[in-house]
Design an enzyme around this catalytic site. Structure first.
Site, mmCIF file in Angstrom:
data_model
loop_
_atom_site.group_PDB
_atom_site.id
_atom_site.type_symbol
_atom_site.label_atom_id
_atom_site.label_comp_id
_atom_site.label_asym_id
_atom_site.label_seq_id
_atom_site.Cartn_x
_atom_site.Cartn_y
_atom_site.Cartn_z
ATOM 1 N N ASN A 8 0.857 -1.184 0.000
ATOM 2 C CA ASN A 8 0.000 0.000 0.000
ATOM 3 C C ASN A 8 0.894 1.235 0.000
ATOM 4 O O ASN A 8 1.545 1.529 0.999
ATOM 5 C CB ASN A 8 -0.898 -0.026 1.250
ATOM 6 C CG ASN A 8 -1.761 1.213 1.376
ATOM 7 O OD1 ASN A 8 -1.786 2.056 0.472
ATOM 8 N ND2 ASN A 8 -2.467 1.330 2.489
ATOM 9 N N TRP A 9 0.902 1.923 -1.120
ATOM 10 C CA TRP A 9 1.804 3.079 -1.254
ATOM 11 C C TRP A 9 1.192 4.353 -0.682
ATOM 12 O O TRP A 9 1.811 5.400 -0.662
ATOM 13 C CB TRP A 9 2.235 3.252 -2.728
ATOM 14 C CG TRP A 9 3.066 2.095 -3.215
ATOM 15 C CD1 TRP A 9 3.571 1.075 -2.436
ATOM 16 C CD2 TRP A 9 3.512 1.825 -4.549
ATOM 17 N NE1 TRP A 9 4.292 0.189 -3.210
ATOM 18 C CE2 TRP A 9 4.271 0.627 -4.512
ATOM 19 C CE3 TRP A 9 3.334 2.460 -5.774
ATOM 20 C CZ2 TRP A 9 4.852 0.070 -5.656
ATOM 21 C CZ3 TRP A 9 3.915 1.912 -6.912
ATOM 22 C CH2 TRP A 9 4.666 0.727 -6.846
ATOM 23 N N LYS A 10 -0.037 4.274 -0.228
ATOM 24 C CA LYS A 10 -0.728 5.406 0.418
ATOM 25 C C LYS A 10 -0.610 6.669 -0.445
ATOM 26 O O LYS A 10 -0.437 6.578 -1.656
ATOM 27 C CB LYS A 10 -0.198 5.600 1.840
ATOM 28 C CG LYS A 10 -0.215 4.281 2.643
ATOM 29 C CD LYS A 10 -0.105 4.451 4.120
ATOM 30 C CE LYS A 10 -0.226 3.102 4.807
ATOM 31 N NZ LYS A 10 -0.214 3.185 6.241
ATOM 32 N N HIS A 94 -9.769 1.045 4.755
ATOM 33 C CA HIS A 94 -8.495 1.202 5.460
ATOM 34 C C HIS A 94 -8.729 2.087 6.695
ATOM 35 O O HIS A 94 -9.520 3.027 6.636
ATOM 36 C CB HIS A 94 -7.445 1.831 4.531
ATOM 37 C CG HIS A 94 -6.074 1.755 5.122
ATOM 38 N ND1 HIS A 94 -5.645 2.614 6.103
ATOM 39 C CD2 HIS A 94 -5.046 0.892 4.897
ATOM 40 C CE1 HIS A 94 -4.402 2.281 6.458
ATOM 41 N NE2 HIS A 94 -4.019 1.239 5.746
ATOM 42 N N GLU A 96 -7.142 4.408 7.907
ATOM 43 C CA GLU A 96 -6.903 5.836 7.686
ATOM 44 C C GLU A 96 -8.147 6.498 7.086
ATOM 45 O O GLU A 96 -8.425 7.659 7.346
ATOM 46 C CB GLU A 96 -5.659 6.021 6.793
ATOM 47 C CG GLU A 96 -4.388 5.728 7.590
ATOM 48 C CD GLU A 96 -3.218 5.197 6.776
ATOM 49 O OE1 GLU A 96 -3.247 5.281 5.538
ATOM 50 O OE2 GLU A 96 -2.275 4.682 7.407
ATOM 51 N N GLU A 166 -5.347 -5.142 10.437
ATOM 52 C CA GLU A 166 -4.339 -4.103 10.660
ATOM 53 C C GLU A 166 -4.661 -3.358 11.951
ATOM 54 O O GLU A 166 -5.473 -2.415 11.932
ATOM 55 C CB GLU A 166 -4.343 -3.097 9.507
ATOM 56 C CG GLU A 166 -3.976 -3.655 8.160
ATOM 57 C CD GLU A 166 -3.440 -2.555 7.235
ATOM 58 O OE1 GLU A 166 -2.299 -2.684 6.792
ATOM 59 O OE2 GLU A 166 -4.151 -1.577 6.981
ATOM 60 N N GLY A 172 2.423 2.187 10.833
ATOM 61 C CA GLY A 172 3.364 3.301 10.723
ATOM 62 C C GLY A 172 4.050 3.657 12.032
ATOM 63 O O GLY A 172 4.669 4.713 12.140
ATOM 64 N N SER A 213 3.404 -2.127 10.375
ATOM 65 C CA SER A 213 4.856 -2.133 10.623
ATOM 66 C C SER A 213 5.542 -3.441 10.192
ATOM 67 O O SER A 213 6.483 -3.908 10.843
ATOM 68 C CB SER A 213 5.157 -1.824 12.090
ATOM 69 O OG SER A 213 4.753 -0.498 12.394
ATOM 70 N N GLY A 235 4.954 1.366 4.611
ATOM 71 C CA GLY A 235 6.264 2.002 4.438
ATOM 72 C C GLY A 235 7.298 1.152 3.723
ATOM 73 O O GLY A 235 7.962 1.615 2.779
HETATM 74 P P1 13P Z 1 2.963 0.369 7.635
HETATM 75 O O1 13P Z 1 3.505 -0.914 7.040
HETATM 76 O O2 13P Z 1 3.702 1.577 7.174
HETATM 77 O O3 13P Z 1 2.841 0.260 9.123
HETATM 78 O O4 13P Z 1 1.476 0.550 7.067
HETATM 79 C C1 13P Z 1 0.580 -0.500 7.163
HETATM 80 C C2 13P Z 1 -0.624 -0.170 6.389
HETATM 81 O O5 13P Z 1 -1.393 0.700 6.756
HETATM 82 C C3 13P Z 1 -0.851 -0.901 5.151
HETATM 83 O O6 13P Z 1 -2.135 -0.693 4.668
#
Ligand code: 13P
Length: 252
Positions: A8-10, A94, A96, A166, A172, A213, A235
């Site tokens: 996931n490149w967000k 997600h 977020e 998650e 993160g 993470s 990340g």
């Molecule tokens: P990280 O791997 O940066 O913690 O993010 C996880 C995530 O939200 C994947 O969708």
């Protein structure tokens, strides 16, 4: 069974940088029998990344979709529009988006059903906050998100639904979930799916993966566990070297 590694490149990477990263990913040696790798760039990068991945064993996904396929919905992107760009997967719910855009379980459910009927594999994200864990509510929260997210969903043939566990506090933060705790949460998700579908359907049509993470050092400890079918990585999927490291760590 094939393990899933989803990146996931967000809202990171310019369209040009996403193409560069996709080109690097497309050159990795991936045993497609063992691994399914997919990347989830921003909408603006989908067309370019799609072209870069053509002929490779890396699949393409989007980070969100709307629940209608056409119409007066300014700013939204539909599952059929994503298919046009060769997307095969799409994230829904997600944390977020649940937190910043106030997405509800009902909205996530509509998105999931719409993605599924368009022929995409929805990747529904669920997971508890730090507060939910401290207050002992974490299992109820996850069970509710799974039950409401899958309400009125019919699955047939080879349709596939991925659920990404998650925990919000692990995203993160560098505080990855202890693998044994992740395994326990995966079992809970699996049981919540079995409450709604026949056990054979839960087994055949659902995959459950861990996110939060994950990096090249810890990924193998999750994938080694019974019931964890892969990882959703933020990340560490956004740099060519660590992306390659993830794939290498799993194929070793
Ligand atoms: P990280 O791997 O940066 O913690 O993010 C996880 C995530 O939200 C994947 O969708």
């Amino acid at each position: 069974m094939q393990k899933l590694i989803f990146g996931n490149w967000k809202m990171n990477l310019s369209a040009a940088d996403a193409v560069t990263l996709a080109q690097a990913a497309s050159k990795l040696s991936i045993d497609a029998g063992l691994l399914r790798v997919a990347v989830f760039p921003s909408f603006t990068a989908l067309a370019g990344v799609s072209a870069s991945l053509k002929g490779s064993s890396v699949a393409l996904g989007a980070q969100d979709c709307f629940w209608e396929n056409t119409g007066a919905f300014t700013g939204e992107v539909s599952p059929t529009q994503l298919k046009e760009l060769n997307c095969t997967h799409v994230l829904v719910g997600h944390s977020e988006r649940r937190q910043s855009m106030n997405e509800t379980d009902e909205m996530v459910n509509r998105k999931l059903r719409s993605a599924l009927s368009a022929g995409l594999t929805p990747v529904m994200c669920v997971g508890e906050t730090d507060n939910d864990r401290r207050s002992g509510q974490w299992s109820n929260v996850i069970a509710r998100q799974v039950a409401k997210g899958l309400a009125d969903v019919k699955v047939s043939g080879n349709q596939e639904i991925v659920i990404a566990y998650e925990p919000v506090w692990a995203i993160g933060s560098g505080r990855a979930c202890v693998p044994e705790n992740a395994r326990e949460a995966h079992a809970l998700v699996r049981n919540a799916v079995i409450e709604l579908f026949a056990p054979a359907v839960a087994q055949k049509n659902f995959r459950i993966i861990y996110g939060g993470s994950v990096d090249e050092k810890n990924i193998a400890s999750y994938l080694a566990l019974e019931g964890i079918d892969g990882a959703l990585v933020g990340g560490a999927s956004q740099r060519a070297a660590s992306f390659a490291g993830l794939i290498e760590a799993v194929q070793k």
